[in-house]
Design an enzyme around this catalytic site. Structure first.
Site: not given
Ligand code: PEP
Ligand code: MG
Length: 572
Positions: A190, A333, A432, A455-456, A466, A503
């Protein structure tokens, strides 16, 4: 001597400035017998005074830059540093037991921390962390080491740290912090995501930048190629200044597409939206030609403070975003805390696997007060724009039904009390977790939309943390397993007449973009700075042409094979 350190390009651009080490000092202490008691007590007094001066400066600066909420933390620290109930027993101990003040302070502080932590009262628990922080500060003065205070820098610097938490990142002063680099972390941690929304060049996951550089070294952060250059020669500096200029020119070219719609070469329209973390980020979305907000990560509203935001504070933040975006869609979200995003004031127990733990919707369904407060704030704000709400980390249909049920309950209550709420809020979910991608056909009957959080989704599908640069090679957005999951989600949505967005960071990746267009993704949500390059790329691609290769691509067996195919066919 010039040295180049390789890392992961986390946020584009080139930054050149002095290194500022944000490394926490070693505060290990030993018990020592003392002879000159008066001298030791006066050393303690001096350390306390220095700490108080420092805290006053930080408090004033924070008040000016970040407002009273954030400054309140340092106000509390000042009360502790001046509190005779803490300080007197330390002095007594030094005098009666002839021990060094470092040892006496640690002993007394530990006793108080223990006492406060074991109380049931949240407010008292908070005091334990204040005492812990203040003790560290006084100890640093006693030991003659520095606790870095990046909020106080007054010259242009590049932050060098082992890791930066999202709240460390939020507190960086954009005026002076030109870039950052860390030992650990990946493209989707993040702090990297925040660097992109703040448009600060960053290189993460270098493994060694804290030990390979010193405070004051001149650094070049090459956020385009993922390199950190230490103490460059004049010649190398000139080279990078050119690269910096070329990047600036390229950005000016992209800027010409700001007002255009996003249309592929065969006339297919997709929506290019942005991911944001705070209302302040909206400016960047509009400047970069965003057609909406595809992900508002609301958890940042809850971070870097010492208590939950009130319903009214949240309402103001959501209203600001919605109003500033006009009639453009804003997907908010609900709270996604956990993983690398902590809220110390919730005092959640430490977990072995925080990314697999009690987080996001799991926590919200359990701690319903927190969830309902957020939902009310969102519902009240809904009349100020084009709001869509989605829930994070949905693994089962039951979780989605419960979350939606609570949302509708709060809506009914508000309407009954005469509060206006929009009638057209779409309710969707993030995909995710592999389980929800696999049964996307079931979810598609109940949601208004999907937003794929790659991402998840990638971390859970590949079983690769990650945050861990050792396994970052497994972050493979073009792995056929990921592409098949993404395809399943898009097909399931379309079959039910719903839309599918993405996203996760994959949505802005130039290799992934042709693939996603070909699979029929409707909305791409990314860091604001990726929007214009993506629009420029999409203009050159034909959806129909790529779709013809869909089955070939989905039957490939490795990431490399997919990447090579894309480069050869769609990137010329
Ligand atoms: C994801 O997991 O792809 C996502 C957009 O949420 P975050 O990166 O905040 O976990
Ligand atoms: Mg996520």
């Amino acid at each position: 001597m010039t040295n180049t350190i390789n890392g992961i390009a986390a946020s584009q651009g080139i930054a050149i400035a002095k290194a500022y080490h944000l490394v926490h000092p070693d505060l290990t202490i030993e018990k020592k017998e003392i002879t000159d008691v008066e001298a030791e007590v006066s050393r303690l007094d001096h350390a306390i005074q220095e700490s108080a001066n420092e805290l006053t400066a930080i408090k004033e600066h924070t008040l000016k830059e970040l407002g009273p909420d954030k400054a309140a933390i340092f106000e509390a620290h000042l009360l502790v540093v001046n509190d005779p109930e803490l300080i007197q027993p330390v002095k007594d101990k030094v005098k009666t037991e002839n021990v060094n003040p470092e040892f006496a302070l640690q002993e007394v502080a530990d006793m108080f921390i223990n006492m406060f932590e074991n109380m049931d009262n949240e407010y008292m628990k908070e005091r334990a962390s204040d005492i812990r922080d203040v003790t560290k500060r006084i100890l640093a003065h006693l030991l003659g080491v520095n606790i870095p205070n990046p909020s106080l820098v007054t010259e242009e610097v590049i932050i060098v740290a082992e890791d930066l938490t999202p709240s460390d990142t939020a507190q960086l002063n954009r005026q002076f912090v030109l870039g950052f680099t860390t030992d650990i972390g990946g493209r989707t941690s993040h702090s990297a995501i925040m660097a992109r929304s703040m448009e600060i060049p960053a290189v993460v996951g270098t493994k060694s930048v804290t030990s390979d550089t010193k405070n004051g070294d001149i650094l070049i952060i090459d956020g385009l190629d993922g390199n950190v250059i230490v103490n460059p020669t004049e010649e190398i500096l000139a080279q990078y200044r050119n690269k910096q200029q070329a990047y600036k020119k390229q950005k000016e070219e992209w800027a010409k597409l700001k007002e255009e719609k996003t249309v592929s070469s065969d006339g297919h329209h997709v929506e290019l939206a942005a991911n944001i973390g705070t209302p302040k980020d909206v400016k960047g979305v509009l400047e970069n030609g965003g057609e909406g907000v595809g992900l508002y990560r609301t958890e940042f509203l809850y971070m870097g403070r010492d208590q939950l935001p009130t319903e009214d504070e949240q309402f103001e933040a959501y209203k600001t975003v919605l109003e500033n975006m006009g009639d453009k869609p804003v997907v908010v979200r609900t709270l996604d805390i956990g993983g690398d995003k902590e809220l110390p004031y919730l005092h959640l127990p430490k977990e072995m696997n925080p990314f697999l733990g009690f987080r996001a919707i799991r926590l919200c369904l359990e701690e319903q007060d927190i969830f309902r407060t957020q939902l009310r704030a969102l519902l009240r704000a809904s009349v100020y724009g084009n709001l869509k709400i989605m829930f994070p980390m949905i693994a089962t249909l039951d979780e989605f039904r419960q979350a939606k049920g609570i949302l509708l309950e709060e809506k009914e209550k508000l309407v009954a009390s005469g509060t206006k709420v929009s009638e057209s809020i779409e309710i969707g979910m993030m995909v995710e977790i592999p389980s929800s991608a696999i049964i996307a056909d079931q979810f598609a009957k109940e949601v208004d939309f999907f937003s794929i959080g790659t991402n998840d989704l990638i971390q859970y599908t590949m079983a690769a943390d990650r945050m861990n640069e050792q396994v970052s090679y497994l972050y493979q957005p073009y792995h056929p397993a990921i592409l098949r999951l993404v395809n399943m989600v898009i097909e399931a949505a379309h079959k039910e007449g719903k839309w599918a967005g993405m996203c996760g960071e994959m949505a802005g990746d130039p290799i992934a973009i042709p693939l996603l267009l070909g699979l029929g993704l409707d909305e791409f949500s990314m860091s604001a700075t990726s929007i214009l390059p993506a629009r420029s790329q999409l203009k050159t691609l034909s959806k129909e042409e790529i779709s013809k290769h869909k089955h070939t691509i989905l039957s490939m067996s490795t990431t490399e094979e997919v990447e090579e195919f894309v480069r050869e066919h769609f990137m010329k």
